[in-house]
Design a protein around this motif. Structure first.
Motif, PDB file in Angstrom:
ATOM      1  N   MET A   1       0.848  -1.200   0.000  1.00  0.00           N
ATOM      2  CA  MET A   1       0.000   0.000   0.000  1.00  0.00           C
ATOM      3  C   MET A   1       0.885   1.253   0.000  1.00  0.00           C
ATOM      4  N   LYS A   2       0.699   2.089  -1.024  1.00  0.00           N
ATOM      5  CA  LYS A   2       1.494   3.335  -1.071  1.00  0.00           C
ATOM      6  C   LYS A   2       0.596   4.506  -0.682  1.00  0.00           C
ATOM      7  N   ILE A   3       0.963   5.151   0.410  1.00  0.00           N
ATOM      8  CA  ILE A   3       0.116   6.219   0.950  1.00  0.00           C
ATOM      9  C   ILE A   3       0.869   7.553   0.906  1.00  0.00           C
ATOM     10  N   ALA A   4       0.161   8.612   0.539  1.00  0.00           N
ATOM     11  CA  ALA A   4       0.742   9.958   0.631  1.00  0.00           C
ATOM     12  C   ALA A   4      -0.029  10.741   1.690  1.00  0.00           C
ATOM     13  N   LEU A   5       0.712  11.319   2.622  1.00  0.00           N
ATOM     14  CA  LEU A   5       0.083  12.116   3.683  1.00  0.00           C
ATOM     15  C   LEU A   5       0.371  13.590   3.430  1.00  0.00           C
ATOM     16  N   LEU A   6      -0.670  14.384   3.379  1.00  0.00           N
ATOM     17  CA  LEU A   6      -0.500  15.830   3.176  1.00  0.00           C
ATOM     18  C   LEU A   6      -0.646  16.545   4.519  1.00  0.00           C
ATOM     19  N   SER A   7       0.460  17.093   4.983  1.00  0.00           N
ATOM     20  CA  SER A   7       0.468  17.823   6.258  1.00  0.00           C
ATOM     21  C   SER A   7       0.384  19.323   5.975  1.00  0.00           C
ATOM     22  N   PRO A   8      -0.093  20.109   6.919  1.00  0.00           N
ATOM     23  CA  PRO A   8      -0.024  21.568   6.722  1.00  0.00           C
ATOM     24  C   PRO A   8       1.439  22.035   6.757  1.00  0.00           C
ATOM     25  N   ILE A   9       1.666  23.264   6.336  1.00  0.00           N
ATOM     26  CA  ILE A   9       3.031  23.812   6.406  1.00  0.00           C
ATOM     27  C   ILE A   9       3.087  25.057   7.286  1.00  0.00           C
ATOM     28  N   ALA A  10       2.069  25.182   8.168  1.00  0.00           N
ATOM     29  CA  ALA A  10       2.114  26.294   9.122  1.00  0.00           C
ATOM     30  C   ALA A  10       3.300  26.078  10.066  1.00  0.00           C
ATOM     31  N   TRP A  11       3.504  24.797  10.423  1.00  0.00           N
ATOM     32  CA  TRP A  11       4.603  24.416  11.302  1.00  0.00           C
ATOM     33  C   TRP A  11       5.334  23.232  10.694  1.00  0.00           C
ATOM     34  N   ARG A  12       6.481  22.922  11.268  1.00  0.00           N
ATOM     35  CA  ARG A  12       7.219  21.734  10.834  1.00  0.00           C
ATOM     36  C   ARG A  12       6.436  20.486  11.246  1.00  0.00           C
ATOM     37  N   THR A  13       6.666  19.364  10.569  1.00  0.00           N
ATOM     38  CA  THR A  13       6.076  18.089  10.971  1.00  0.00           C
ATOM     39  C   THR A  13       7.209  17.163  11.414  1.00  0.00           C
ATOM     40  N   PRO A  14       7.294  16.756  12.680  1.00  0.00           N
ATOM     41  CA  PRO A  14       6.472  17.188  13.799  1.00  0.00           C
ATOM     42  C   PRO A  14       6.814  18.623  14.200  1.00  0.00           C
ATOM     43  N   PRO A  15       5.881  19.309  14.866  1.00  0.00           N
ATOM     44  CA  PRO A  15       6.148  20.699  15.236  1.00  0.00           C
ATOM     45  C   PRO A  15       7.229  20.800  16.319  1.00  0.00           C
ATOM     46  N   ARG A  16       7.934  21.915  16.310  1.00  0.00           N
ATOM     47  CA  ARG A  16       8.944  22.117  17.358  1.00  0.00           C
ATOM     48  C   ARG A  16       8.266  22.385  18.689  1.00  0.00           C
ATOM     49  N   HIS A  17       7.176  23.164  18.644  1.00  0.00           N
ATOM     50  CA  HIS A  17       6.403  23.372  19.876  1.00  0.00           C
ATOM     51  C   HIS A  17       4.930  23.250  19.545  1.00  0.00           C
ATOM     52  N   TYR A  18       4.253  24.340  19.138  1.00  0.00           N
ATOM     53  CA  TYR A  18       2.828  24.264  18.834  1.00  0.00           C
ATOM     54  C   TYR A  18       2.616  23.740  17.402  1.00  0.00           C
ATOM     55  N   GLY A  19       1.488  23.111  17.169  1.00  0.00           N
ATOM     56  CA  GLY A  19       1.149  22.611  15.823  1.00  0.00           C
ATOM     57  C   GLY A  19       0.450  21.269  15.938  1.00  0.00           C
ATOM     58  N   PRO A  20      -0.806  21.267  16.477  1.00  0.00           N
ATOM     59  CA  PRO A  20      -1.469  19.983  16.747  1.00  0.00           C
ATOM     60  C   PRO A  20      -1.740  19.135  15.499  1.00  0.00           C
ATOM     61  N   TRP A  21      -2.064  19.768  14.379  1.00  0.00           N
ATOM     62  CA  TRP A  21      -2.350  18.970  13.173  1.00  0.00           C
ATOM     63  C   TRP A  21      -1.066  18.288  12.700  1.00  0.00           C
ATOM     64  N   GLU A  22       0.007  19.075  12.674  1.00  0.00           N
ATOM     65  CA  GLU A  22       1.290  18.530  12.234  1.00  0.00           C
ATOM     66  C   GLU A  22       1.745  17.419  13.182  1.00  0.00           C
ATOM     67  N   ARG A  23       1.429  17.565  14.475  1.00  0.00           N
ATOM     68  CA  ARG A  23       1.831  16.535  15.442  1.00  0.00           C
ATOM     69  C   ARG A  23       1.110  15.220  15.135  1.00  0.00           C
ATOM     70  N   VAL A  24      -0.182  15.319  14.886  1.00  0.00           N
ATOM     71  CA  VAL A  24      -0.965  14.109  14.610  1.00  0.00           C
ATOM     72  C   VAL A  24      -0.485  13.448  13.314  1.00  0.00           C
ATOM     73  N   VAL A  25      -0.232  14.262  12.281  1.00  0.00           N
ATOM     74  CA  VAL A  25       0.249  13.703  11.010  1.00  0.00           C
ATOM     75  C   VAL A  25       1.567  12.955  11.246  1.00  0.00           C
ATOM     76  N   SER A  26       2.443  13.567  12.024  1.00  0.00           N
ATOM     77  CA  SER A  26       3.743  12.945  12.277  1.00  0.00           C
ATOM     78  C   SER A  26       3.578  11.611  13.007  1.00  0.00           C
ATOM     79  N   LEU A  27       2.754  11.592  14.033  1.00  0.00           N
ATOM     80  CA  LEU A  27       2.551  10.340  14.788  1.00  0.00           C
ATOM     81  C   LEU A  27       1.979   9.261  13.875  1.00  0.00           C
ATOM     82  N   LEU A  28       1.034   9.647  13.047  1.00  0.00           N
ATOM     83  CA  LEU A  28       0.430   8.686  12.127  1.00  0.00           C
ATOM     84  C   LEU A  28       1.473   8.185  11.128  1.00  0.00           C
ATOM     85  N   CYS A  29       2.220   9.119  10.564  1.00  0.00           N
ATOM     86  CA  CYS A  29       3.216   8.784   9.551  1.00  0.00           C
ATOM     87  C   CYS A  29       4.241   7.796  10.113  1.00  0.00           C
ATOM     88  N   GLU A  30       4.807   8.124  11.256  1.00  0.00           N
ATOM     89  CA  GLU A  30       5.848   7.249  11.817  1.00  0.00           C
ATOM     90  C   GLU A  30       5.270   5.896  12.217  1.00  0.00           C
TER      91      GLU A  30
END
Ligand SMILES: O=P(O)(O)OC[C@H]1O[C@@H](O)[C@@H](O)[C@@H](O)[C@@H]1O
Length: 453
Positions: A1-30
């Motif tokens: 299964m080849k999956i592409a995840l589109l994260s926001p770019i407001a913050w880094r993925t995972p975020p350095r501090h704040y950035g809940p969407w990016e945090r969730v994407v990162s946890l899912l991705c890893e």
């Protein structure tokens, strides 16, 4: 299964501090990568992943003033869609905008709706509800006008939240400084309960902070510590008497609430939005209707078992559970999309539809060296296979037929057949199907190297 995840770019993925969407994407991705899924993360260039990373914007626009959000968001989303055909499924975590590109590609798409910033974004979700599957992050956040495939609660990385068995002696407010989050209400509750309040989080509403929060800070009873990083966050959450979460909006999900309970600290929250799904009332915290009830509930905190808070999170909000839930969602979508699929990356290679007419269908099929398809039958179609390049070994009703470029074979309806590539280069052949139905679900697998049914 080849999956592409589109994260926001407001913050880094995972975020350095704040950035809940990016945090969730990162946890899912890893988590997906750990499970052996082929994942590509579309995020900022400085993002970190054990999967593949694709980016156009080197940094996040919240951390680099020279980046115009509109410009880089447009480039980021376009970059994602221009490559969509490489993937079996694309997973959008970027709110509504990518939906407007979705009809330009054939790849199945799922969108996690991380909350509605306003009712005004609904027209986009309504318009594309037949093109993307939707996942809600709590039942409370579902809009009655939209169809949903599933609710998947966020998960957290339990290892980064240490359980603290002892109850602390201060109250904690952990979140953005914003009227929605009830910073002032937290101050009032703490004042009336006569316990020290520690406020942690980024200032999102400057005016609110300046006019209503800052005048209350005395660095003794009410202390603002700014944003806190992972290590301090752990100590702060675990060391508190309770977390105050007096929200003034229907919060779609409360990550800080879950993180607090993971450390053993119960939560007193206003009974809004997803709170009844996130907190187990009277066991991992209290759901209250206002400031008076919050003050009263604080008196009952010693009756709660901090271990029960941790267990609740372990069972319901682990990263593992979230990753498994999303895998189920992906499988469900691929199963639903099967009859009409335009291409697929299979364990043995790839196929793509070149032409799809009512009475015939043409496919280009690539078999990787040393791999073979399932041994199978069709009941509604016959096939003609024309070799383009590489070496082929066809099995037709038990008989082996070697073929090379320019040669072909006919597979009658209901004949047991299989294609194998015994060579060292990819095998490419063109398949013409004729019959009454050409869906990928008209395949009865008799035997398969990859255990597929
Ligand atoms: O069952 P697997 O191995 O994925 O093979 C599936 C493929 O089989 C071939 O015989 C053809 O029918 C293709 O149209 C089909 O896509």
């Amino acid at each position: 299964m080849k999956i592409a995840l589109l994260s926001p770019i407001a913050w880094r993925t995972p975020p350095r501090h704040y950035g809940p969407w990016e945090r969730v994407v990162s946890l899912l991705c890893e988590g997906l990568v750990e499970k052996g899924v082929d994942v590509t993360l579309f995020a900022t260039g400085d993002s970190q992943t054990a999967g593949k990373l694709e980016y156009v914007s080197k940094r996040s626009y919240e951390e680099d003033d020279s980046l115009d959000p509109k410009v880089w968001e447009a480039l980021h989303i376009a970059h994602f869609f221009e490559q969509a055909e490489e993937y079996d499924l694309i997973h959008n975590h970027f709110d509504f905008l990518p939906l407007t590109y979705s009809r330009l590609v054939d790849t199945p798409m799922v969108t996690t709706i991380h909350g509605f910033s306003s009712q005004q974004i609904l027209p986009v979700y309504k318009e594309y509800s037949d093109r993307s599957y939707y996942v809600s992050i709590s039942d409370a956040d579902r809009d009655p006008q939209l169809p949903y495939l599933a609710t998947v609660y966020h998960g957290i990385d339990l290892e980064s939240f240490e359980f603290a068995p002892e109850r602390g002696d201060y109250l904690l407010y952990f979140g953005r400084i914003h009227p929605d989050k009830g910073t002032c209400e937290a101050i009032e509750i703490a004042r009336r309960f006569q316990m020290r309040l520690v406020i942690a989080g980024i200032i999102q509403d400057e005016e609110y902070y300046r006019e209503q929060v800052a005048p209350e800070l005395d660095q003794q009873r009410v202390v603002y510590v700014g944003h806190v990083g992972p290590e301090r966050r752990n100590l702060m959450l675990g060391g508190a008497y309770a977390l105050l979460h007096p929200i003034n909006f229907a919060e779609p999900f409360g990550l800080s609430v879950v993180e607090s309970m993971a450390c053993g600290t119960p939560v007193v929250a206003f009974d809004k939005g997803s709170m009844p799904e996130v907190i187990r009332d009277q066991e991992t915290g209290f759901l209250v209707k206002g400031i008076d009830q919050a003050v009263e509930a604080l008196g009952k905190i010693p009756e709660l078992d901090r271990g029960a808070c941790r267990r609740w999170v372990e069972n319901r909000f682990s990263r593992e559970r979230m990753v498994n839930d999303y895998l189920d969602v992906y499988k469900m979508i691929l199963e639903k999309e099967k009859p009409g699929m335009r291409y697929a990356n299979t364990p043995w290679g790839r196929w793509e539809v070149l032409l799809d007419a009512p009475d015939h269908k043409v496919k280009r099929i690539t078999v990787n060296p040393g791999k073979r398809l399932s041994y199978q039958k069709h009941f509604k179609r016959q096939e003609h296979w024309f070799m383009v390049s590489g070496q082929a070994l066809v099995t037709l009703d038990g008989e082996g037929i070697p073929l090379t470029a320019g040669q072909s074979v006919d597979i009658p309806q209901e004949a047991a057949h299989r294609m194998a590539n015994p060579g060292e280069t990819p095998l490419i052949f063109i398949e013409t199907q004729t019959g009454s139905y050409f869906g990928e679900d008209d395949i009865v697998r008799l035997e398969d190297d990859y255990g597929r049914k």
